[in-house]
Design a protein around this motif. Structure first.
Motif, PDB file in Angstrom:
ATOM      1  N   ARG A  36       0.849  -1.209   0.000  1.00 50.40           N
ATOM      2  CA  ARG A  36       0.000   0.000   0.000  1.00 50.40           C
ATOM      3  C   ARG A  36       0.878   1.251   0.000  1.00 50.40           C
ATOM      4  O   ARG A  36       0.610   2.197  -0.722  1.00 50.40           O
ATOM      5  CB  ARG A  36      -0.945  -0.024   1.207  1.00 50.40           C
ATOM      6  N   LEU A  39       2.429   1.650  -3.408  1.00 51.59           N
ATOM      7  CA  LEU A  39       1.460   2.101  -4.418  1.00 51.59           C
ATOM      8  C   LEU A  39       1.022   3.549  -4.184  1.00 51.59           C
ATOM      9  O   LEU A  39       0.725   4.289  -5.141  1.00 51.59           O
ATOM     10  CB  LEU A  39       0.239   1.176  -4.429  1.00 51.59           C
ATOM     11  N   SER A  40       0.960   3.942  -2.897  1.00 55.87           N
ATOM     12  CA  SER A  40       0.536   5.336  -2.629  1.00 55.87           C
ATOM     13  C   SER A  40       1.608   6.310  -3.130  1.00 55.87           C
ATOM     14  O   SER A  40       1.324   7.486  -3.364  1.00 55.87           O
ATOM     15  CB  SER A  40       0.271   5.543  -1.139  1.00 55.87           C
ATOM     16  N   ARG A  41       2.839   5.819  -3.268  1.00 58.31           N
ATOM     17  CA  ARG A  41       3.932   6.682  -3.769  1.00 58.31           C
ATOM     18  C   ARG A  41       4.114   6.474  -5.275  1.00 58.31           C
ATOM     19  O   ARG A  41       5.225   6.254  -5.743  1.00 58.31           O
ATOM     20  CB  ARG A  41       5.213   6.394  -3.016  1.00 58.31           C
ATOM     21  N   TYR A  42       3.051   6.507  -5.956  1.00 63.17           N
ATOM     22  CA  TYR A  42       3.061   6.350  -7.414  1.00 63.17           C
ATOM     23  C   TYR A  42       4.011   7.391  -8.017  1.00 63.17           C
ATOM     24  O   TYR A  42       3.908   8.582  -7.714  1.00 63.17           O
ATOM     25  CB  TYR A  42       1.641   6.547  -7.935  1.00 63.17           C
ATOM     26  N   PRO A  43       4.955   6.975  -8.858  1.00 61.96           N
ATOM     27  CA  PRO A  43       5.961   7.946  -9.319  1.00 61.96           C
ATOM     28  C   PRO A  43       5.376   9.020 -10.255  1.00 61.96           C
ATOM     29  O   PRO A  43       4.506   8.718 -11.077  1.00 61.96           O
ATOM     30  CB  PRO A  43       6.971   7.075 -10.067  1.00 61.96           C
ATOM     31  N   VAL A  44       5.884  10.217 -10.052  1.00 65.20           N
ATOM     32  CA  VAL A  44       5.498  11.331 -10.937  1.00 65.20           C
ATOM     33  C   VAL A  44       6.388  11.235 -12.172  1.00 65.20           C
ATOM     34  O   VAL A  44       7.595  10.991 -12.059  1.00 65.20           O
ATOM     35  CB  VAL A  44       5.708  12.685 -10.220  1.00 65.20           C
ATOM     36  N   LYS A  45       5.799  11.430 -13.359  1.00 67.68           N
ATOM     37  CA  LYS A  45       6.568  11.293 -14.607  1.00 67.68           C
ATOM     38  C   LYS A  45       7.729  12.282 -14.643  1.00 67.68           C
ATOM     39  O   LYS A  45       7.605  13.414 -14.181  1.00 67.68           O
ATOM     40  CB  LYS A  45       5.646  11.556 -15.809  1.00 67.68           C
TER      41      LYS A  45
END
Lengths: 347, 177
Positions: A36, A39-45
């Motif tokens: 979790r 996933l909460s730290r979804y990478p910024v492009k």
């Protein structure tokens, strides 16, 4: 937009992502704590990160310049607020500071011209007007247009419209009778020319025709309620006619146009003294002294008001101060000395 | 004048990116799993964040309304240093106009979308174990989002963006005076 329809990994018994049997309770979606968090730290492009850095650099440059603009903006707005409060002397300082930083700022320029006029500094108003002459005022800017109208009205009322006549009058200055005859006939022919009427009133005053000066100035003020030279001329006439109550009322009207007008405050003081309103006179001239503490004329009136309020020490201290000035006006110092030693009565 | 949403979004795409980033940021703050982020696309919706259903309904409220807070603040921050020289002193450089464009486009996309409102409504109004106070404040918030969506037909989003990027900096200076 945010959504959570059609999400992946929905039918696992353990963590839907790594299949660990332990998962965090209380969530509709089964994930272990580590998954979790990941996933909460979804990478910024990367492109977005680089674009943000680029915008950040531009922003830093803009922020670097900001204090100067901000200070000038706050000063300009303070000036405008003071204008709304009819405090033109304080407003003038702010507009001057704005123009020092931004010499082409049209708003500050127009405000300063108006403030100079209402501070009875026509010479400054005229020189600024010459500077502003070539600039285009946006037609959709109502505030600037209103100021332009005020300034244009002031110009039209301050100068005799017939320039040829104005030149002739300048040549006739030594010949009072001819000057008066010429101006008088012009005023009859051009009753709309308020500058000519005011000039005629000055001549009447010089010739001690105070009633005529008073009535002519009253007409001018009726037609142009902000034409300050006509007020001062009428106030002189009223003083000479000993119509002090009328003078007091007119001086108050003049002061209401600009509550920080040094000249209006001094004139009001003189009428208050003549009407034995000594306490009020001292309060009035102290206002002027707070605004212009080194002005010789203000100090003159302050010494006088102190004298009539039995504050002899301060009165004499001011007289000494005036005497010690390198540019001391000996005539007015002698006059003040006569007043505060009761050799001559001011009232 | 009618301009199709995706074309308008294309012109103001930085605002869409920040809008989606705001959803993402609040997901990250509250530890909500994100499955996909589309910062911008030429389709409807022009951007989205797919995340798991939240455990705490208050988090949903903030994830849903996050763009309103973040876009407004960023728009103001970016436009402020440019708006004063441009609108008060007529001294804008090309960089100032670039910042103003960014501020305007980011401010324009501050309103949560109707999609955001639907998620809020489903989660908070129809959700179980949602406190009454939260249900109550959800109603006006969702109502306002829909009003904003209707208002966008009349350029309300543009007006809001202009207000934040162009008007608010001048008002702040006036307030400080």
């Amino acid at each position: 937009m945010e959504e959570y329809d059609d999400l992946p990994y929905q039918h696992s018994t353990g963590c839907s992502r790594c299949n660990t049997p332990e998962y965090e309770p209380g969530y509709a979606f089964r994930l272990c704590k580590a998954c979790r968090k990941k996933l909460s730290r979804y990478p910024v492009k990367k492109e977005i990160v680089w674009a943000t850095i680029g915008v950040g650099v531009i922003l830093l440059v803009a922020i670097f310049r900001l204090p100067g603009y901000f200070q000038a903006g706050v000063g300009y707005m303070k000036g405008k607020k003071l204008v709304e409060e009819h405090k033109y002397l304080s407003a003038e300082k702010y507009f001057k500071a704005t123009l020092k930083k931004f010499p082409d700022h049209l708003g500050a320029m127009m405000h300063l011209i108006k403030a100079s006029y209402l501070n009875d500094n026509e010479a400054q108003a005229d020189s600024l007007l010459a500077l502003a002459g070539g600039k285009d005022i946006p037609t959709d800017d109502e505030e600037l247009q209103a100021m332009l109208e005020f300034i244009n009205d002031h110009i039209s009322h301050s100068r005799i419209e017939d320039t040829a006549l104005a030149r002739t009058l300048a040549d006739l200055e030594e010949d009072t009778a001819a000057y008066l005859a010429k101006l008088d006939s012009y005023v009859v022919a051009a009753p709309y020319d308020l500058a000519a009427k005011t000039a005629l009133a000055y001549t009447y005053e010089d010739l001690q025709l105070y009633e005529k000066a008073d009535s002519l100035c009253a007409q001018v003020i009726h037609n142009a309620p902000l034409l300050r030279p006509a007020y001062y001329e009428r106030l002189s006439a009223l003083r000479d006619l000993k119509k002090y109550k009328e003078g007091l009322k007119l001086a108050e009207d003049l002061l209401s146009q600009n509550t920080e007008s040094i000249q209006a405050l001094m004139t009001l003081t003189s009428f208050q003294l003549r009407l034995n309103m000594d306490k009020q006179a001292l309060l009035t001239i102290r206002q002027a002294a707070a605004l212009a503490p080194e002005d010789s004329s203000v100090l003159f009136m302050l010494a006088l008001a102190c004298h009539y309020n039995r504050q002899q020490d301060e009165s004499h201290r001011i007289l000494t101060k005036l005497k010690n000035r390198p540019d001391a006006d000996t005539g007015s110092i002698a006059l003040l000395h006569s007043y505060i030693t009761d050799k001559v009565s001011y009232k | 004048m009618f301009i199709p949403g995706p074309f308008l979004a294309l012109v103001t795409f930085p605002g869409v990116i920040v809008h989606e980033f705001a959803h993402q940021l609040f997901c990250r703050i509250f530890g909500v799993a994100i499955f996909e982020v589309k910062y911008f696309q030429m389709a409807n919706p022009v951007g989205y964040v797919k995340h798991e259903p939240v455990r705490n309904p208050v988090h949903q409220l903030l994830i849903g309304t996050g763009p309103f807070i973040i876009n407004t603040l960023i728009a103001l921050l970016i436009a402020f240093p440019a708006a004063i020289p441009v609108f008060m002193f007529n001294e804008g450089t090309i960089l100032d106009y670039l910042l103003l464009y960014l501020g305007l486009s980011i401010g324009m996309h501050a309103f949560p979308s109707t999609g955001d409102a639907n998620v809020l409504w489903q989660t908070l109004w129809h959700g179980e174990q949602v406190p009454l106070w939260l249900k109550i404040i959800t109603v006006p918030i969702v109502g306002l989002i829909y009003l904003g969506a209707i208002g966008s037909f009349f350029w309300l989003d543009l007006i809001y963006g202009m207000g934040v990027a162009f008007g608010l900096p001048v008002l702040i200076v006036q307030f400080c005076a």
